[in-house]
Scaffold this motif. Sequence first.
Motif, PDB file in Angstrom:
ATOM      1  N   UNK A  18       0.870  -1.180   0.000  1.00 34.71           N
ATOM      2  CA  UNK A  18       0.000   0.000   0.000  1.00 34.71           C
ATOM      3  C   UNK A  18       0.904   1.227   0.000  1.00 34.71           C
ATOM      4  N   UNK A  19       1.214   1.700  -1.184  1.00 34.76           N
ATOM      5  CA  UNK A  19       2.094   2.865  -1.319  1.00 34.76           C
ATOM      6  C   UNK A  19       1.234   4.117  -1.422  1.00 34.76           C
ATOM      7  N   UNK A  20       1.077   4.795  -0.304  1.00 42.94           N
ATOM      8  CA  UNK A  20       0.275   6.020  -0.230  1.00 42.94           C
ATOM      9  C   UNK A  20       1.172   7.215   0.054  1.00 42.94           C
ATOM     10  N   UNK A  21       2.414   7.122  -0.415  1.00 45.83           N
ATOM     11  CA  UNK A  21       3.403   8.138  -0.091  1.00 45.83           C
ATOM     12  C   UNK A  21       3.456   9.268  -1.100  1.00 45.83           C
ATOM     13  N   UNK A  22       2.991   9.051  -2.320  1.00 52.08           N
ATOM     14  CA  UNK A  22       3.045  10.115  -3.325  1.00 52.08           C
ATOM     15  C   UNK A  22       1.645  10.376  -3.875  1.00 52.08           C
ATOM     16  N   UNK A  23       1.474  11.546  -4.472  1.00 55.55           N
ATOM     17  CA  UNK A  23       0.152  11.990  -4.906  1.00 55.55           C
ATOM     18  C   UNK A  23      -0.262  11.459  -6.258  1.00 55.55           C
ATOM     19  N   UNK A  24      -0.325  10.151  -6.380  1.00 57.37           N
ATOM     20  CA  UNK A  24      -0.808   9.567  -7.630  1.00 57.37           C
ATOM     21  C   UNK A  24      -2.316   9.788  -7.725  1.00 57.37           C
ATOM     22  N   UNK A  25      -2.781  10.391  -8.809  1.00 55.40           N
ATOM     23  CA  UNK A  25      -4.234  10.571  -8.962  1.00 55.40           C
ATOM     24  C   UNK A  25      -4.902   9.273  -9.377  1.00 55.40           C
ATOM     25  N   UNK A  26      -6.230   9.250  -9.379  1.00 51.02           N
ATOM     26  CA  UNK A  26      -6.962   8.135  -9.949  1.00 51.02           C
ATOM     27  C   UNK A  26      -6.726   8.105 -11.455  1.00 51.02           C
ATOM     28  N   UNK A  27      -7.062   6.999 -12.074  1.00 49.13           N
ATOM     29  CA  UNK A  27      -6.812   6.853 -13.511  1.00 49.13           C
ATOM     30  C   UNK A  27      -7.551   7.912 -14.318  1.00 49.13           C
ATOM     31  N   UNK A  28      -6.931   8.328 -15.413  1.00 47.53           N
ATOM     32  CA  UNK A  28      -7.537   9.345 -16.282  1.00 47.53           C
ATOM     33  C   UNK A  28      -8.864   8.852 -16.842  1.00 47.53           C
ATOM     34  N   UNK A  29      -9.898   9.689 -16.881  1.00 45.66           N
ATOM     35  CA  UNK A  29     -11.181   9.302 -17.481  1.00 45.66           C
ATOM     36  C   UNK A  29     -11.007   8.968 -18.964  1.00 45.66           C
ATOM     37  N   UNK A  30     -11.954   8.205 -19.498  1.00 41.70           N
ATOM     38  CA  UNK A  30     -11.863   7.796 -20.897  1.00 41.70           C
ATOM     39  C   UNK A  30     -11.817   8.992 -21.836  1.00 41.70           C
ATOM     40  N   UNK A  31     -12.545  10.048 -21.520  1.00 41.22           N
ATOM     41  CA  UNK A  31     -12.540  11.234 -22.380  1.00 41.22           C
ATOM     42  C   UNK A  31     -11.141  11.829 -22.493  1.00 41.22           C
ATOM     43  N   UNK A  32     -10.375  11.768 -21.423  1.00 39.89           N
ATOM     44  CA  UNK A  32      -9.012  12.292 -21.443  1.00 39.89           C
ATOM     45  C   UNK A  32      -8.113  11.385 -22.282  1.00 39.89           C
ATOM     46  N   UNK A  33      -8.284  10.074 -22.125  1.00 38.11           N
ATOM     47  CA  UNK A  33      -7.518   9.125 -22.943  1.00 38.11           C
ATOM     48  C   UNK A  33      -7.788   9.366 -24.426  1.00 38.11           C
ATOM     49  N   UNK A  34      -9.046   9.552 -24.762  1.00 34.32           N
ATOM     50  CA  UNK A  34      -9.412   9.780 -26.162  1.00 34.32           C
ATOM     51  C   UNK A  34      -8.879  11.112 -26.670  1.00 34.32           C
ATOM     52  N   UNK A  35      -8.828  12.117 -25.808  1.00 37.31           N
ATOM     53  CA  UNK A  35      -8.299  13.424 -26.212  1.00 37.31           C
ATOM     54  C   UNK A  35      -6.818  13.326 -26.553  1.00 37.31           C
ATOM     55  N   UNK A  36      -6.075  12.581 -25.777  1.00 37.24           N
ATOM     56  CA  UNK A  36      -4.651  12.402 -26.079  1.00 37.24           C
ATOM     57  C   UNK A  36      -4.466  11.595 -27.359  1.00 37.24           C
ATOM     58  N   UNK A  37      -5.334  10.600 -27.565  1.00 37.75           N
ATOM     59  CA  UNK A  37      -5.245   9.823 -28.802  1.00 37.75           C
ATOM     60  C   UNK A  37      -5.530  10.704 -30.015  1.00 37.75           C
ATOM     61  N   UNK A  38      -6.539  11.559 -29.898  1.00 38.37           N
ATOM     62  CA  UNK A  38      -6.870  12.464 -31.001  1.00 38.37           C
ATOM     63  C   UNK A  38      -5.733  13.447 -31.264  1.00 38.37           C
ATOM     64  N   UNK A  39      -5.135  13.956 -30.190  1.00 40.39           N
ATOM     65  CA  UNK A  39      -4.026  14.899 -30.346  1.00 40.39           C
ATOM     66  C   UNK A  39      -2.831  14.233 -31.020  1.00 40.39           C
ATOM     67  N   UNK A  40      -2.593  12.976 -30.680  1.00 43.77           N
ATOM     68  CA  UNK A  40      -1.446  12.277 -31.274  1.00 43.77           C
ATOM     69  C   UNK A  40      -1.625  12.042 -32.767  1.00 43.77           C
ATOM     70  N   UNK A  41      -2.875  12.062 -33.236  1.00 41.25           N
ATOM     71  CA  UNK A  41      -3.131  11.832 -34.668  1.00 41.25           C
ATOM     72  C   UNK A  41      -3.085  13.130 -35.478  1.00 41.25           C
TER      73      UNK A  41
END
Length: 371
Positions: A18-41
Amino acid sequence: MFMEGERLRAAFGEESVADLSIGQPLEAPQAVVEAFAAASRERFVGRFGYMPNLGYPEVRARAAEDVDFPGITADSIAMTPGAAAAIAVAIRTFVDPGDDVIGVAPYFPEFRLYCETASARFVPVPAGPDLRLDLDGISGALSAHTAAVIVNSPCNPSGHVLDGGELSGLAAVLHAHNDKHDRKVLLIIDEVYRRLTYPPHQRVEPFNLYEHTVLARSFSKDLGIAGERIGYLVLHPSLVNAEAHRGLAQALRALGFVNAPATAQRALLHLDSWEINAVPYRERRDMVMDRVRADGLEAIEPQGGLYLWMRSPWPDTLQLIDALTARRVLLTPGIAFGVPSHLRLCFSAPRRKLEMAMTALGDLAAERVSA
């Protein structure tokens, strides 16, 4: 702590740590994943080349729309590799070598480093026992050498959200100080967690209270893209001029950033909204606070952000950190934030790991009481 987590995961497996030592956020929402995919294209001439140091004009214009204050335009915005870069650039631009920068303890540890890279002196002032600003303490720390005050709201590590009374009081302190000296103290507001503010608490607009202000913002936590390093600095309209733009551009180059990452900037344009759902974070906050109360631990409920800031149930906080590590639970000692008596737990983690950490804390606290 990060490297210790790597070692434990390699030895015992991801699910056993249980590594709670750094500020890792929750996983990126699907809309954010898709935005990065669109930007990469995307393809256009210069797509992977340099852009103006302060960022793509259209991205800066979009960021300006995210600031609810009259007079904010693209000229007020500098796109940066996260809020860390925004703060470092602001200090390098507006603070001279040898100047003082006042911070509030507990503080984000890198604030000190950002000052040191600009040959400035970081001067911490303890917050009050309720985590509110100690305005008398800040007033007493101000001097002719003070160039800036930096505050974080919601605060990492405490979760405290500055309210209108605190910000108004701080503005009054700074105005009174400015009247006595031939310079204006810059107020730097670190707003990395502003979209993770939990009701009934709410953000207060600093620009309404003190003109000589800049805001440092990031998408690292709210959009779940900490590793992409994208954020922006906002200048109050009164600070916008050609000299400030030259200073910001020079600082970006001098610090080695040059410009914010192209793909991350473009991805922001592919999102219909930059708003987020903060409920999963608030639910985890409530979960750990329930355990704090049940186990008789000492912590003030976080008003925002990702962290539980609690007094160590052991007199020696570092000894407790070692005991937790032996149980494969990693937390951050408060000495990193200028307050050795406390520790920080990041609650943006799977609930099972939060339960594992809180059980270990409760057991170790009980052991010390019964010893």
